[in-house]
Design a protein around this motif. Structure first.
Motif: not given
Lengths: 205, 205
Positions: A63-74, A83-87
Motif C-alpha cells: 500500500x505504501x509503495x502504491x501511494x508513492x507511485x500515485x504521488x505526482x510530487x515525487x 520505493x527501494x527503501x520501502x521494500x
C-alpha cells in the motif's frame, strides 16, 4: 469481477480485499453490482499477487509503495529511491559491543569496495544487525569471507541495474525496482539453494 | 532466568516462551522457582533470536529443525539435507501455461549449468514458481539474464560450501547450515542493496 477471477485465478474475496485495501483501483460502475475492469486491473492484480507470494511483502508495504507511485510530487529518481527503501525493511541492531564491532567491520568493507556509506539507509542498518548477529552466534567464519559475499552481491547488483537502463515510463520503472528487489531476493536465494546441492556434491563426493 | 536475561538481553517472557515452545531446554531445577542454566542455554537462546530476527524463520520451523537435531536416528548427511529442506519453505506455483514455461526454462538452465534436477525439492518448486511469477508480471528481461543470476548464485554457493568443510560436530554442522542458509539470505540481500546504490551511481551519473 467473475471475469477478473477467471483471467487471473485470484479468488473473488481476495480481489475485493485488494480493492478495499487500496492496492487495486475499483472498476468503473456500469450498473448495480456491475463494474468494468480493464487490462490495467488485471496487470495490477498479478503484480500484487507476485509481490505477496514471492516478494515476501506485506499488504501494508505494498500500500505504501502504491501511494508513492500515485504521488505526482515525487520525481522519478526520488520515487525509485523511496520505493527501494520501502521494500527494504530495516531491522535495527541492539546497542552493544557486537553492534560496534559490526559497524566497524561494515565500514571497512564499504571502504574497501568503494561502496557509498549511508548510515541512515535501511540496508545499512540491517547489514549492521546481520553482521552483529553472525558474530554473536559464533559465525566469524562467515564474517571472514564477507568480502567474497560482497563481490558476488556486487555482480548481482550489476545485473539488476543493467535491466533498468532504458526504462522511460515512471510507473513501470518503480514496478521494475520493486519486483526486481523483492522477488529478485527470492530468485537469488532459490538459485543459491539449487547451486548448493550441486556444489556440495562436487566438493564432498 | 534473570541472569539469562541479563546476559542475552532477551526479555524473560520471551525466554519462557522459547522454553515452552521447546526451542530451548528448561534449566535444571535447584529449588522452588529456581533453576540452573548453562552456557549451552545462552548459546541456544542467541541462536533462536538470530534465526527469528535475521533468518526470517517462524517458531514452528525452528521447532522442526531442533526436533531433527535431537533425533539420533538421522545420520549427519541426512540431517543436513533435512535441515536445508526445512529452512527452504516451498511455494508451489499454480498449474497453467506460465508454470509449464517456467519448468522448461528451469530445466534448460539446470542442464546448461550442470546442476542437479530434483523436482521434489522445495528449492526446485519455489524456483518454478518465481520464474512463472516473473513471466506473468512481464519481467521477461529478468528471465533473459537468468543464467547471469545463476552464475552469481553458484559463486555464493561455493563460498557457503567452503565454510562447512571441516566441521566434525554433528549439531554444529546443522547450526552452520541453518544460519548460513537463512541469515545468509538476509546477508546477501542486504549486500545486494548496498551494492545497488553504488553501482547505480557508477552507471547512471
Amino acid at each position: 469481477m467473475a471475469e477478473l477471477n477467471e483471467t487471473t485465478g485470484i479468488p473473488i474475496p481476495t480481489i475485493k480485499y485488494y480493492i478495499r485495501e487500496g492496492l487495486v483501483a475499483p472498476g468503473r460502475p456500469t450498473g448495480r453490482n456491475q463494474a468494468d475492469y480493464t487490462e490495467e486491473h488485471v496487470r495490477r492484480l498479478k503484480l500484487v499477487r507476485a509481490l505477496v507470494e514471492y516478494g515476501g511483502l506485506s499488504i501494508a508495504v505494498i500500500r505504501d509503495l502504491i501511494a508513492q507511485v500515485d504521488n505526482p510530487e515525487l520525481e522519478a529518481f526520488d520515487l525509485l529511491a523511496a520505493a527501494q527503501k520501502t521494500v527494504t525493511q530495516a531491522k535495527d541492531p541492539r546497542p552493544g559491543p557486537y553492534k560496534d564491532g559490526a559497524e566497524r567491520r561494515l565500514h571497512d568493507l564499504l571502504a574497501k569496495r568503494g561502496w557509498r556509506i549511508r548510515t541512515g539507509d535501511p540496508a545499512y542498518r540491517t547489514a549492521v544487525g546481520v553482521l552483529a548477529a553472525l558474530d554473536e552466534v559464533g559465525r566469524q567464519d562467515m564474517l571472514d569471507v564477507l568480502d567474497d559475499y560482497a563481490e558476488a552481491a556486487e555482480r548481482i547488483a550489476e545485473i539488476d541495474l543493467g535491466l533498468i537502463g532504458d526504462v522511460r515510463d515512471r510507473d513501470r520503472a518503480v514496478e521494475i525496482v520493486v519486483i526486481g528487489t523483492s522477488v529478485g531476493d527470492t530468485l537469488v536465494a532459490t538459485l543459491r539453494r539449487l547451486a548448493q546441492a550441486t556444489v556440495g556434491e562436487r566438493l564432498y563426493t
